[in-house]
Design a protein around this motif. Structure first.
Motif, PDB file in Angstrom:
ATOM      1  N   LYS A 218     -12.237  41.395  15.536  1.00  0.00           N
ATOM      2  CA  LYS A 218     -13.455  42.156  15.297  1.00  0.00           C
ATOM      3  C   LYS A 218     -13.513  43.380  16.205  1.00  0.00           C
ATOM      4  O   LYS A 218     -13.927  44.462  15.796  1.00  0.00           O
ATOM      5  CB  LYS A 218     -14.687  41.269  15.530  1.00  0.00           C
ATOM      6  CG  LYS A 218     -14.887  40.176  14.475  1.00  0.00           C
ATOM      7  CD  LYS A 218     -16.126  39.349  14.786  1.00  0.00           C
ATOM      8  CE  LYS A 218     -16.328  38.251  13.749  1.00  0.00           C
ATOM      9  NZ  LYS A 218     -17.509  37.410  14.063  1.00  0.00           N
ATOM     10  N   VAL A 219     -13.093  43.184  17.455  1.00  0.00           N
ATOM     11  CA  VAL A 219     -13.055  44.302  18.407  1.00  0.00           C
ATOM     12  C   VAL A 219     -12.082  45.368  17.931  1.00  0.00           C
ATOM     13  O   VAL A 219     -12.359  46.564  17.966  1.00  0.00           O
ATOM     14  CB  VAL A 219     -12.665  43.797  19.813  1.00  0.00           C
ATOM     15  CG1 VAL A 219     -12.452  44.986  20.759  1.00  0.00           C
ATOM     16  CG2 VAL A 219     -13.737  42.884  20.359  1.00  0.00           C
TER      17      VAL A 219
ATOM     18  N   GLU B  61     -12.323  51.717  13.446  1.00  0.00           N
ATOM     19  CA  GLU B  61     -13.385  52.423  12.727  1.00  0.00           C
ATOM     20  C   GLU B  61     -13.849  53.625  13.540  1.00  0.00           C
ATOM     21  O   GLU B  61     -14.022  54.716  13.009  1.00  0.00           O
ATOM     22  CB  GLU B  61     -14.554  51.470  12.466  1.00  0.00           C
ATOM     23  CG  GLU B  61     -15.703  52.145  11.697  1.00  0.00           C
ATOM     24  CD  GLU B  61     -16.866  51.191  11.443  1.00  0.00           C
ATOM     25  OE1 GLU B  61     -16.755  50.018  11.847  1.00  0.00           O
ATOM     26  OE2 GLU B  61     -17.864  51.635  10.871  1.00  0.00           O
ATOM     27  N   HIS B  62     -14.022  53.407  14.835  1.00  0.00           N
ATOM     28  CA  HIS B  62     -14.429  54.491  15.728  1.00  0.00           C
ATOM     29  C   HIS B  62     -13.344  55.565  15.794  1.00  0.00           C
ATOM     30  O   HIS B  62     -13.626  56.761  15.799  1.00  0.00           O
ATOM     31  CB  HIS B  62     -14.712  53.932  17.118  1.00  0.00           C
ATOM     32  CG  HIS B  62     -15.131  54.962  18.115  1.00  0.00           C
ATOM     33  ND1 HIS B  62     -16.301  55.681  18.005  1.00  0.00           N
ATOM     34  CD2 HIS B  62     -14.521  55.405  19.246  1.00  0.00           C
ATOM     35  CE1 HIS B  62     -16.412  56.507  19.019  1.00  0.00           C
ATOM     36  NE2 HIS B  62     -15.345  56.368  19.784  1.00  0.00           N
TER      37      HIS B  62
ATOM     38  N   SER C   4     -13.521  47.311  15.012  1.00  0.00           N
ATOM     39  CA  SER C   4     -14.521  48.260  15.498  1.00  0.00           C
ATOM     40  C   SER C   4     -13.848  49.465  16.142  1.00  0.00           C
ATOM     41  O   SER C   4     -14.260  50.611  15.958  1.00  0.00           O
ATOM     42  CB  SER C   4     -15.446  47.567  16.503  1.00  0.00           C
ATOM     43  OG  SER C   4     -16.355  48.496  17.058  1.00  0.00           O
ATOM     44  N   TYR C   5     -12.778  49.181  16.891  1.00  0.00           N
ATOM     45  CA  TYR C   5     -12.045  50.262  17.559  1.00  0.00           C
ATOM     46  C   TYR C   5     -11.454  51.233  16.540  1.00  0.00           C
ATOM     47  O   TYR C   5     -11.595  52.450  16.659  1.00  0.00           O
ATOM     48  CB  TYR C   5     -10.934  49.672  18.429  1.00  0.00           C
ATOM     49  CG  TYR C   5      -9.886  50.680  18.832  1.00  0.00           C
ATOM     50  CD1 TYR C   5      -8.639  50.716  18.211  1.00  0.00           C
ATOM     51  CD2 TYR C   5     -10.145  51.621  19.821  1.00  0.00           C
ATOM     52  CE1 TYR C   5      -7.688  51.636  18.561  1.00  0.00           C
ATOM     53  CE2 TYR C   5      -9.190  52.560  20.175  1.00  0.00           C
ATOM     54  CZ  TYR C   5      -7.968  52.564  19.556  1.00  0.00           C
ATOM     55  OH  TYR C   5      -7.023  53.495  19.912  1.00  0.00           O
TER      56      TYR C   5
END
Length: 296
Positions: free
Chosen positions: A236-237, A243-244, A240-241
């Motif tokens: 999940k991390v 996506e950023h 998110s990374y």
């Protein structure tokens, strides 16, 4: 976390500054008062705490975390004024421009004054529970830590010898240690394997750990029982990374395409995909994947 002084080094670009900052934050979260120090012409730590400039002055930037960017001249001034109590001597003699040039030219003095500043802050006038030093990269780091022994072996006499011996004892203390940061790339790992023993053999400061930074978590099916949840959280991390990362790259790409209408008029803008690890030497297959769609 039981240390008083921790030095963080590694090859340039492996993330040692980020690791040093992360350790500082972890110690601060435990209630420790931390000083995060660097020795750099331009701050590397400051931006991690939203600070664009860090000078030779302790500045609190977060709860229990202060920053300082040390320089040899101010370290020497603090030694003469604060440690020796000779402010008038410094003002009359050492503050002279020609004397400053002489001091800066003395071999090993800058390094000794820097290490002496840590000794002073930890042993003689402790105001922090932990000092973390974002140290220079590998080669310069070894030179820095071997300077005291070089001075002692050069036949120097007088009060300086006692001070250097105190610095050596401070570095050898159980409350002082260092870690070496590397990343999972063959060349970096090879250099780590080659260099860490040199530090252990020559440096008075013990090396307590090698920290492998940017290491990928193994697939869930290869993990031991009970680690699946941790791996899922890690994924999940990562999501998110990325996506950023895509969002940031989209902004940068937009600026680049806008520039095609002005500054880069008539020039093609090509993109290459993110492939992760690139083998060395670059294989023909990976070269094709990297260039596919670029028109090259």
């Amino acid at each position: 976390m039981d240390l008083k002084f921790l030095s963080v080094t590694g090859k340039g670009g492996v993330g040692k500054t980020t690791i040093a900052a992360a350790i500082a934050c972890a110690a601060a979260a435990q209630g420790k008062k931390v000083l995060l120090a660097e020795w750099s012409s331009q701050t590397q730590i400051g931006p991690l705490f939203g600070v664009s400039s860090v000078v030779h002055e302790e500045v609190q930037v977060a709860r229990n975390v202060s920053l300082i960017n040390l320089n040899p001249r101010n370290c020497f001034k603090e030694y003469v004024v604060d440690h020796l109590g000779l402010k008038s001597l410094y003002d009359k003699v050492f503050d002279h421009r020609l004397v400053k040039s002489f001091l800066e030219a003395m071999p090993g003095l800058a390094e000794t004054m820097l290490l002496g500043r840590f000794y002073y802050s930890v042993v003689l006038a402790p105001r922090f529970d932990l000092i973390i030093f974002d140290a220079p990269a590998s080669g310069h780091y070894l030179q820095l830590l071997t300077t005291p022994q070089a001075i002692l072996g050069a036949g120097v006499v007088g009060p300086l010898v006692r001070e250097v011996e105190n610095i050596q004892n401070f570095l050898r203390a159980e409350t002082s240690s260092s870690i070496y940061v590397c990343i999972p790339e063959p060349l970096v790992i090879s250099e780590t394997i080659d260099f860490v023993p040199k530090i252990q053999g020559k440096s008075p400061l013990k090396m307590s750990a090698v920290l492998l930074n940017r290491a990928a978590v193994a697939a869930t099916d290869s993990l031991s029982p009970g680690q699946g949840e941790a791996a899922a959280s890690h994924h999940k991390v990562l999501a998110s990374y990325f996506e950023h990362k895509v969002q940031r790259e989209s902004v940068a790409t937009g600026l680049l395409h806008d520039a095609q209408k002005k500054e880069l008029a008539g020039i093609d803008v090509l993109t290459a995909p993110e492939l992760g690890a690139i083998e060395e030497p670059l294989s023909e297959m990976q070269a094709g994947q990297l260039l596919r769609g670029t028109g090259a």
